[in-house]
Each structure stands twice: as C-alpha cells, then as structure tokens.
Design a protein around this motif. Structure first.
Motif, PDB file in Angstrom:
ATOM      1  N   LYS A  89       0.815  -1.210   0.000  1.00  0.00           N
ATOM      2  CA  LYS A  89       0.000   0.000   0.000  1.00  0.00           C
ATOM      3  C   LYS A  89       0.854   1.269   0.000  1.00  0.00           C
ATOM      4  CE  LYS A  89      -4.032  -1.928   2.457  1.00  0.00           C
ATOM      5  NZ  LYS A  89      -4.807  -2.423   1.311  1.00  0.00           N
ATOM      6  N   LEU A  90       1.844   1.281  -0.870  1.00  0.00           N
ATOM      7  CA  LEU A  90       2.618   2.518  -1.048  1.00  0.00           C
ATOM      8  C   LEU A  90       1.907   3.354  -2.107  1.00  0.00           C
ATOM      9  CD1 LEU A  90       6.210   1.014  -1.116  1.00  0.00           C
ATOM     10  CD2 LEU A  90       5.354   2.633   0.580  1.00  0.00           C
ATOM     11  N   LEU A  91       1.974   4.680  -1.968  1.00  0.00           N
ATOM     12  CA  LEU A  91       1.333   5.548  -2.962  1.00  0.00           C
ATOM     13  C   LEU A  91       2.194   5.561  -4.221  1.00  0.00           C
ATOM     14  CD1 LEU A  91       0.353   8.368  -0.484  1.00  0.00           C
ATOM     15  CD2 LEU A  91      -1.231   6.879  -1.704  1.00  0.00           C
ATOM     16  N   PRO A  92       1.645   5.079  -5.350  1.00  0.00           N
ATOM     17  CA  PRO A  92       2.465   4.899  -6.550  1.00  0.00           C
ATOM     18  C   PRO A  92       3.015   6.196  -7.129  1.00  0.00           C
ATOM     19  CG  PRO A  92       0.146   4.521  -7.042  1.00  0.00           C
ATOM     20  CD  PRO A  92       0.248   4.671  -5.557  1.00  0.00           C
ATOM     21  N   SER A  93       2.310   7.303  -6.899  1.00  0.00           N
ATOM     22  CA  SER A  93       2.772   8.540  -7.527  1.00  0.00           C
ATOM     23  C   SER A  93       3.613   9.382  -6.574  1.00  0.00           C
ATOM     24  CB  SER A  93       1.584   9.349  -8.041  1.00  0.00           C
ATOM     25  OG  SER A  93       0.728   9.662  -6.975  1.00  0.00           O
ATOM     26  N   LYS A  94       4.042   8.774  -5.469  1.00  0.00           N
ATOM     27  CA  LYS A  94       4.913   9.487  -4.554  1.00  0.00           C
ATOM     28  C   LYS A  94       6.220   8.719  -4.391  1.00  0.00           C
ATOM     29  CE  LYS A  94       1.362  11.720  -1.721  1.00  0.00           C
ATOM     30  NZ  LYS A  94       1.618  13.100  -2.157  1.00  0.00           N
ATOM     31  N   THR A  95       7.299   9.455  -4.156  1.00  0.00           N
ATOM     32  CA  THR A  95       8.589   8.806  -3.952  1.00  0.00           C
ATOM     33  C   THR A  95       8.600   8.154  -2.569  1.00  0.00           C
ATOM     34  OG1 THR A  95       9.564  10.746  -2.932  1.00  0.00           O
ATOM     35  CG2 THR A  95       9.735  10.598  -5.323  1.00  0.00           C
ATOM     36  N   GLU A  98       8.490  10.776   0.020  1.00  0.00           N
ATOM     37  CA  GLU A  98       7.157  11.384   0.139  1.00  0.00           C
ATOM     38  C   GLU A  98       6.157  10.428   0.777  1.00  0.00           C
ATOM     39  OE1 GLU A  98       7.359  14.337  -3.742  1.00  0.00           O
ATOM     40  OE2 GLU A  98       6.691  12.283  -3.951  1.00  0.00           O
ATOM     41  N   TYR A 102       4.299  11.390   4.047  1.00  0.00           N
ATOM     42  CA  TYR A 102       2.836  11.508   4.072  1.00  0.00           C
ATOM     43  C   TYR A 102       2.259  11.083   5.417  1.00  0.00           C
ATOM     44  CZ  TYR A 102      -1.854  11.656   2.116  1.00  0.00           C
ATOM     45  OH  TYR A 102      -3.163  11.998   1.853  1.00  0.00           O
ATOM     46  N   TYR A 134      10.554   6.001  -7.015  1.00  0.00           N
ATOM     47  CA  TYR A 134       9.138   5.683  -6.901  1.00  0.00           C
ATOM     48  C   TYR A 134       8.998   4.195  -6.573  1.00  0.00           C
ATOM     49  CZ  TYR A 134       8.079  10.250  -8.784  1.00  0.00           C
ATOM     50  OH  TYR A 134       7.970  11.591  -8.948  1.00  0.00           O
TER      51      TYR A 134
ATOM     52  N   ARG B  17       1.905  14.725 -12.261  1.00  0.00           N
ATOM     53  CA  ARG B  17       2.219  13.291 -12.216  1.00  0.00           C
ATOM     54  C   ARG B  17       1.143  12.435 -12.868  1.00  0.00           C
ATOM     55  NH1 ARG B  17       5.185  12.671  -6.406  1.00  0.00           N
ATOM     56  NH2 ARG B  17       6.895  14.076  -6.894  1.00  0.00           N
ATOM     57  N   HIS B  18      -0.032  13.009 -13.092  1.00  0.00           N
ATOM     58  CA  HIS B  18      -1.072  12.273 -13.824  1.00  0.00           C
ATOM     59  C   HIS B  18      -1.409  13.078 -15.070  1.00  0.00           C
ATOM     60  CE1 HIS B  18      -1.463  11.194  -9.561  1.00  0.00           C
ATOM     61  NE2 HIS B  18      -1.663   9.985 -10.024  1.00  0.00           N
ATOM     62  N   HIS B 200      -7.438   3.710  -5.785  1.00  0.00           N
ATOM     63  CA  HIS B 200      -6.518   2.935  -4.973  1.00  0.00           C
ATOM     64  C   HIS B 200      -5.707   3.862  -4.059  1.00  0.00           C
ATOM     65  CE1 HIS B 200      -4.197  -0.531  -3.991  1.00  0.00           C
ATOM     66  NE2 HIS B 200      -3.066  -0.027  -4.451  1.00  0.00           N
ATOM     67  N   GLU B 201      -5.236   4.941  -4.668  1.00  0.00           N
ATOM     68  CA  GLU B 201      -4.438   5.938  -3.943  1.00  0.00           C
ATOM     69  C   GLU B 201      -5.233   6.531  -2.769  1.00  0.00           C
ATOM     70  OE1 GLU B 201      -2.084   9.745  -5.651  1.00  0.00           O
ATOM     71  OE2 GLU B 201      -2.666   8.244  -7.111  1.00  0.00           O
ATOM     72  N   ILE B 204      -5.548   4.066   0.020  1.00  0.00           N
ATOM     73  CA  ILE B 204      -4.292   3.930   0.788  1.00  0.00           C
ATOM     74  C   ILE B 204      -4.159   5.092   1.767  1.00  0.00           C
ATOM     75  CG2 ILE B 204      -1.776   3.997   0.637  1.00  0.00           C
ATOM     76  CD1 ILE B 204      -2.003   2.547  -2.030  1.00  0.00           C
TER      77      ILE B 204
END
Lengths: 235, 298
Positions: A89-95, A98, A102, A134, B17-18, B200-201, B204
C-alpha cells in the motif's frame, strides 16, 4: 492494550473468518501470529485496523472500542497504530521519501522535524539511497522496508506487521526482525507480526498465537513452534 | 501555514504526475466551455438586437386640434398611467413639421410654406413602451381616450420582427442552459474517471490515517486548476474572436437597426462567467468523485 472478547466475524458473502476469539496482548509485547492461509490472520488484522467491524464481540485497543469507531474518527485512531501491509500500500505517484513523509504530514507535524524523522527512519531501514525513487522502481524487499519505515515513522504504540519478511532473503529477514525487536525494546511499541516463516518463529522466540480455521489453536507464551503430527505442514 | 500551502503544492504535483488524465480533463473543459461561450455570444447579441429594434418602435399619437394645453396635460397624465408606458414626449405642431421636413432631406424644403398658421399637422405624443410586445395593447388603450385623433406604430411588421427575435433568443437561452448542464455532466464525468484511476491511492491514504478533508483538499485544488486552465483558451478565443467579428462587421448585423453588443465590457463579463463555470465545475466534479471513494472505504 489489545483485548478481543468473544469476537466473531462473518463476511457479507457468508464466509466465517473468526469464531469467538478471546485474546489479550499487553503493552510492549512482541507476538507472532501464525496459521495457514484462510485461518483468519488477515481478518484479525483488519479488525484491529478498523477496516472491518466484528459481527459479534468487542475489539478494544487502548480502551478504544475499535468496532464502534465512526467513519470520521477512524483516521485519528490509525495514526496510533502502524501497519506493515502485505501488499505494501505505497502511494504509486509518490517517492519513497514522500510516502514516509505523508504519514507524518497527516498529523500536521512541523515539516522540518518531519523531514528529519523521515531521513532517520529511512536510514534505519537502510533505504536512504532510494529515497527519491518511486515504489515501482524498487525491489519487493525494498518496498517492504519502505512500508516498515512508513509504519514506524509516526512512533505508533502498536505495530502490526503482515508478513514483513515475506519478500526477503533469510539474512534480510533477520535484519528486519532485529529492527522490530529494537523498536519493541526502545520505543516500548507493541508488535504483532503475522508470519509464515517457521525459521524466524523458532530462531527469535516470542509469544506465538496459532490460528486455524478461525479459532485460536495455540497460545505459546514461551514461543517457538511445535510441530504436530497433524495438518500443520501447510504453515 | 503548511496546512494551506500543502493542498496547492500537492494539487500541482497531482496534475503533473497524472499528466495524461489531467490533459483529457482539461480538454473536456475546453471544448464545452468553448461551445457555451459561442452560444452565449449568439444569445446575448440576439437580445441586443431585439432591444435595439424595440427601442426604435415608438407609438405616435396625434391629438385633435380642439384639445387645449390643459387638455394635453391631462391626456399625458392619463397615458402615463397605462401599464407599460415608459415615457411620453410631447411634440407640438411645429416640432412635427420640423421632423417631417427633416425626414425628407433636401426636398423637404418645399414644405416650409406650411410653417405657422397653415400647418396642417397635429400636436402629438411620442410614446415609449417598456417591451415590444406591449405596443399593440398600449395603442389600443390610447386610441379610446377622448381627444385622440389617430394612433400609429410601426405596424404589424415591427411587432412580428420583435416576436421572431424574441423566440429565437429564447431558444438560444434554452440551448445555452442545456449545453451548460451537458458541460457540467461531461466535465464531472471526465474528472470522475481520472479520479477513479486513483481510487486505490485514495484508499491507501485513508488506510494510513489521513482524514477525509486532508485527502480531499489536494484533489479539490486539482479540480479547480483543471477548470481554470481549461477556461483559458476558450476565453482567449472568445475575446479575440468576438473582437474580430465585431470590428469586421462594424458593430452591426447587416443593417444599422441590428446593433451588436459592444466588445467591451461584454467580453470581460463573458470571461468571468467562463472562469467561474470552469472552476466550479472542476471543484464540484472532484468533490463528488473523491467523496464517493472515501465512503467506500472504512
């Protein structure tokens, strides 16, 4: 600390996951939860994480009746526990940085202190060099460690780890356990670790709770796994 | 401070990013706002033309010669009391003759001989009515008053024209409203889809312990930004396009009776409206979709 009284869980599709579970785990304990697939381990975590409500009985964590929490209150409760999810459950659009950040931002922590804490935990899990990557640029083991970093960043009172060594080689697994042990001893964090890894259970002996088909079949305070002659080979 | 800055920062980062999703949402906003703007310009100009035609339609009332000045004063009061009458201007015989002579230009000079006592014209009222469709009704009411010789207005043709313009404008307004609803629907859906890909984001974030407001705020900023960026091009096109059309037609449509809406401040009002529409639709779309996904997770 964690107290389950007569907890049963039946899912909407009729699947019975847990039957009359009574369990008490004290502050700063380190407990393994073992059991075959479908034995109710994940359900137990979901109940503790307030993701699911018990069908019957009470789930109490630090005096909070978790099953009765209102939708809006749940986030505040979750900051109090850290969860290392099996599916990360890591946020895909954050490093990586980040992602860990978070977990601190949501508590409105001073950004300077938060960044410092993030660097601290990333160093602890040995991911400092990957902090600007990422999640999809990391290996399974690295993602695993990123999730652990995020779970402990906030210094939770309880840490729930679902298969935290599932994607790691034995040496790295040992390092993770030692890391969890250190958190357990230094921060007095209660740790619940779900695992399939009999090697770990036998090597780092802790209180071990065995689940099977929704029942607690063993609660071994002295730790270690005793091989029965019966159907435990799937563990 | 961090609480205020963070959603903006995250909102910007979210768009970048999107990018593909953001671009498609921005396109949806752009296309629909452009159409809305086009129909608004048409409707507003139809209204303008109708107004200008209406204002040129006046009722001309000739008064019998035996009515004296006090009688004229009384008549004026009576007319002013009729519903829909905005203004009653008195124009005496001499004024009428002057007007008559003027309207014939150079040739009108031969009528100079009628000046003074020989003037065959009548004292008159020139009456302005609030709306074109009241002209006939008001005329009928004036006609029955004592001391009135004759009531005249542009005739049925003028009324017909106003009627047609009004109905065209009304259908334009209906079209704009339908289009507006469609725009909101389309944009909301596009934003919904782009947020769906991030369901999903959102889940989470909630699992980690972020409150609903904390999760929502960057998405709202994102929606606002998408609406804002999406409205820039339609606004620019409307301003320069309308300015170009207005200037190349000298501000009128075909004849000088059909006056177009002046470019300024109309294009500014239009721009505010488009920005407001884009931003609020973006905000609404994000709010609805994020809230929906927040409810699905505990």
């Amino acid at each position: 600390m964690i107290k389950l009284s007569d907890v049963s869980k039946t899912y909407k599709n009729g699947v019975n996951a847990l039957y009359n579970i009574n369990l008490f785990i004290d502050q700063s304990e380190f407990v393994y939860i073992i059991g075959p697939t479908g034995s109710g381990k994940s359900t137990l975590i979901r109940l503790l994480d307030a993701e699911e409500k018990p069908t019957k009985g009470n789930v109490e964590v630090s005096g909070i009746n978790v099953g009765q929490l209102r939708h809006g209150k749940i986030p505040y409760y979750r900051r109090y526990i850290g969860v290392v999810f099996q599916d990360f459950k890591l946020l895909p659009s954050k490093t990586v940085f980040e992602n860990v950040m978070y977990a601190l931002e949501i508590t409105n922590m001073n950004p300077l202190l938060a960044r410092q804490r993030v660097r601290e935990v990333l160093q602890l899990v040995d991911l400092s060099e990957k902090s600007s990557h990422y999640p999809n640029q990391l290996s399974g083991g690295q993602q695993q460690r990123a999730v652990i970093a995020r779970a402990i960043a906030n210094k939770p009172r309880i840490l729930i780890a679902d298969e935290p060594t599932g994607n790691l080689d034995p040496q790295k697994s040992g390092e993770i356990i030692e890391l969890l042990e250190r958190i357990n001893q230094e921060e007095k964090t209660t740790i619940l670790m779900v695992t399939h890894d009999i090697g770990i259970v036998n090597q780092y002996k802790k209180r071990t709770i065995a689940l099977e088909a929704g029942h607690i079949v063993a609660d071994m305070v002295e730790g270690g796994y005793i091989q029965h002659e019966s159907n435990h080979s799937t563990i | 401070m961090n609480r205020i800055i963070r959603p903006f920062k995250e909102g910007f980062i979210g768009i970048i990013r999107h990018l593909a999703m953001s671009v498609s949402s921005i396109m949806a906003v752009m296309v629909t706002l452009f159409l809305v703007s086009l129909f608004l310009i048409l409707t507003v100009n139809l209204q303008q033309i109708t107004d200008s035609v209406e204002s040129k339609v006046q009722i001309h009332v000739q008064i019998l010669n035996d009515v004296d000045l006090t009688g004229i004063g009384d008549l004026r009061k009576q007319i002013l009391q009729i519903e829909g009458v905005v203004d009653v201007e008195f124009s005496d015989k001499d004024d009428e003759l002057n007007h008559f002579i003027e309207s014939y230009g150079e040739e009108g000079k031969i009528f100079e001989m009628y000046r003074g006592d020989k003037n065959p014209l009548r004292n008159a009222f020139i009456i302005e009515v609030a709306q074109g469709n009241l002209i006939e009704q008001v005329s009928n009411k004036i006609e029955v008053l004592d001391g009135i010789e004759n009531v005249n207005y542009g005739g049925l043709n003028a009324l017909k024209l106003i009627e047609i313009l009004n109905s065209v404008r009304d259908s334009g307004l209906i079209l704009v409203s339908v289009l507006g609803v469609l725009a909101i629907f389309l944009i909301t859906n596009t934003i919904k889809m782009s947020i769906h890909s991030r369901m999903h984001e959102i889940q989470i974030m909630r699992t980690i312990g972020a409150t609903n407001g904390f999760i929502r705020s960057p998405f709202l900023i994102e929606g606002i930004l998408i609406g804002f960026i999406g409205s820039i091009l339609p606004i620019a096109l409307s301003i320069f396009g309308y300015k170009y059309v207005y200037e190349s037609m000298n501000g009128v449509l075909l004849t000088s009776i059909f006056v177009l809406r002046p470019v300024f401040p109309f294009v500014y009002q239009l721009s505010y409206l488009l920005i407001l529409l884009g931003v609020s639709v973006g905000l609404l779309g994000s709010f609805i979709s994020v809230s929906r996904y927040l409810r699905t997770v505990r």
